[in-house]
Write a protein that holds these residues in place. Structure first.
Motif, short mmCIF file in Angstrom:
data_model
loop_
_atom_site.label_atom_id
_atom_site.label_comp_id
_atom_site.label_asym_id
_atom_site.label_seq_id
_atom_site.Cartn_x
_atom_site.Cartn_y
_atom_site.Cartn_z
N LEU A 78 48.01 30.95 18.43
CA LEU A 78 48.71 31.47 19.61
C LEU A 78 49.76 32.52 19.22
O LEU A 78 49.90 33.54 19.89
CB LEU A 78 49.36 30.33 20.38
N ALA A 79 50.47 32.27 18.13
CA ALA A 79 51.46 33.23 17.66
C ALA A 79 50.78 34.55 17.25
O ALA A 79 51.28 35.64 17.56
CB ALA A 79 52.25 32.66 16.49
N LEU A 91 47.90 35.71 18.41
CA LEU A 91 47.44 36.36 19.63
C LEU A 91 48.60 37.02 20.38
O LEU A 91 48.45 38.12 20.92
CB LEU A 91 46.73 35.36 20.54
N CYS A 92 49.74 36.38 20.42
CA CYS A 92 50.92 36.97 21.06
C CYS A 92 51.35 38.24 20.32
O CYS A 92 51.73 39.23 20.95
CB CYS A 92 52.06 35.97 21.10
N GLY A 93 51.30 38.21 19.00
CA GLY A 93 51.65 39.39 18.22
C GLY A 93 50.72 40.55 18.49
O GLY A 93 51.16 41.69 18.70
N GLY A 138 48.88 40.92 21.16
CA GLY A 138 49.10 41.30 22.55
C GLY A 138 50.32 42.20 22.69
O GLY A 138 50.32 43.15 23.48
N ALA A 139 51.37 41.92 21.92
CA ALA A 139 52.57 42.74 21.97
C ALA A 139 52.27 44.16 21.48
O ALA A 139 52.78 45.13 22.04
CB ALA A 139 53.68 42.11 21.14
N TYR A 184 56.90 46.93 16.37
CA TYR A 184 57.29 46.41 17.67
C TYR A 184 58.44 47.22 18.27
O TYR A 184 58.88 46.94 19.37
CB TYR A 184 57.71 44.94 17.55
#
Length: 174
Positions: A13-14, A16-18, A20-21, A101
Motif C-alpha cells: 500500500l505504501a 502504491l501510494c508513492g 500514485g503521488a 515529490y
C-alpha cells in the motif's frame, strides 16, 4: 504469520501510494499546459583531457543547420543526467525532476539569461542515459553551464520560444 501478511500488505500500500503521488504530481504540473519531456544536467562534469595537443578539428566539416561547433571534450559516461519535465511559464522555463515529490521546480531558466552555445547528438553512454532521439543543447544560464536534452520537436519549440522574446531582450540562439 498474520503479522507477516499485514506487513506485506502495508508495504504494498505504501508503494502504491508513492507511485500514485508521482502520477498526481506529474498531472498537476502538466495541467497548465506548455510542458515537454526534458532531461537536464545541471552540474556538468569537468572532462579530463590528457596533456598535450588537442585532437585536430576539421574546420571545413559540415555542421547541422543552425549549430555551432561543439567543444572538444572527453566522454563523461553520461553522468549527471536527470529525467525531467519542462514547463513554459511566461518568460521562464520551469524544470521539474520526474522522480521527486517537490511541488516546486528544481530549476527556473529565465529567457533573458539563457544563451545557447551549441547542440549535439548524445555521445557514448549518454545514449543510454537519455530518451531516444534526444538532442543535447548546451546553454549558459546566468553564466553557469546547463545541458538540456529533448526531442527535435521540443527543441524546435524551445528555440522558437527563445527567439520570440519581447523587444529589447537580448537573446542568443546558436
Amino acid at each position: 504469520m498474520e503479522l507477516a501478511v499485514v506487513i506485506v500488505v502495508a508495504v504494498l500500500l505504501a508503494a502504491l501510494c508513492g507511485l500514485g503521488a508521482f502520477a498526481v504530481r506529474r498531472r498537476l504540473i502538466q495541467r497548465a499546459g506548455g510542458t515537454f519531456d526534458c532531461s537536464a544536467r545541471l552540474r556538468i562534469p569537468v572532462p579530463v583531457v590528457p596533456a598535450g595537443d588537442p585532437p585536430p578539428v576539421d574546420p571545413d566539416a559540415p555542421l547541422p543547420s543552425g549549430s555551432a561547433p561543439a567543444p572538444a571534450s572527453a566522454d563523461n559516461g553520461g553522468q549527471g543526467w536527470v529525467f525531467g519535465i519542462g514547463r513554459y511559464n511566461h518568460d521562464s522555463v520551469e524544470w521539474f525532476r520526474v522522480f521527486s515529490y517537490a511541488p516546486r521546480p528544481r530549476k527556473v531558466l529565465k529567457r533573458s539569461r539563457i544563451e545557447v552555445l551549441h547542440r549535439r547528438t548524445p555521445q557514448g553512454q549518454e545514449e543510454l542515459a537519455l530518451l531516444s532521439n534526444a538532442v543535447v543543447l548546451t546553454c549558459l544560464h546566468a553564466g553557469e553551464p546547463v545541458e538540456l536534452a529533448m526531442s527535435e520537436d521540443a527543441l524546435t519549440g524551445f528555440l522558437a520560444w527563445l527567439e520570440a522574446a519581447p523587444p529589447g531582450q537580448r537573446v542568443n540562439v546558436a
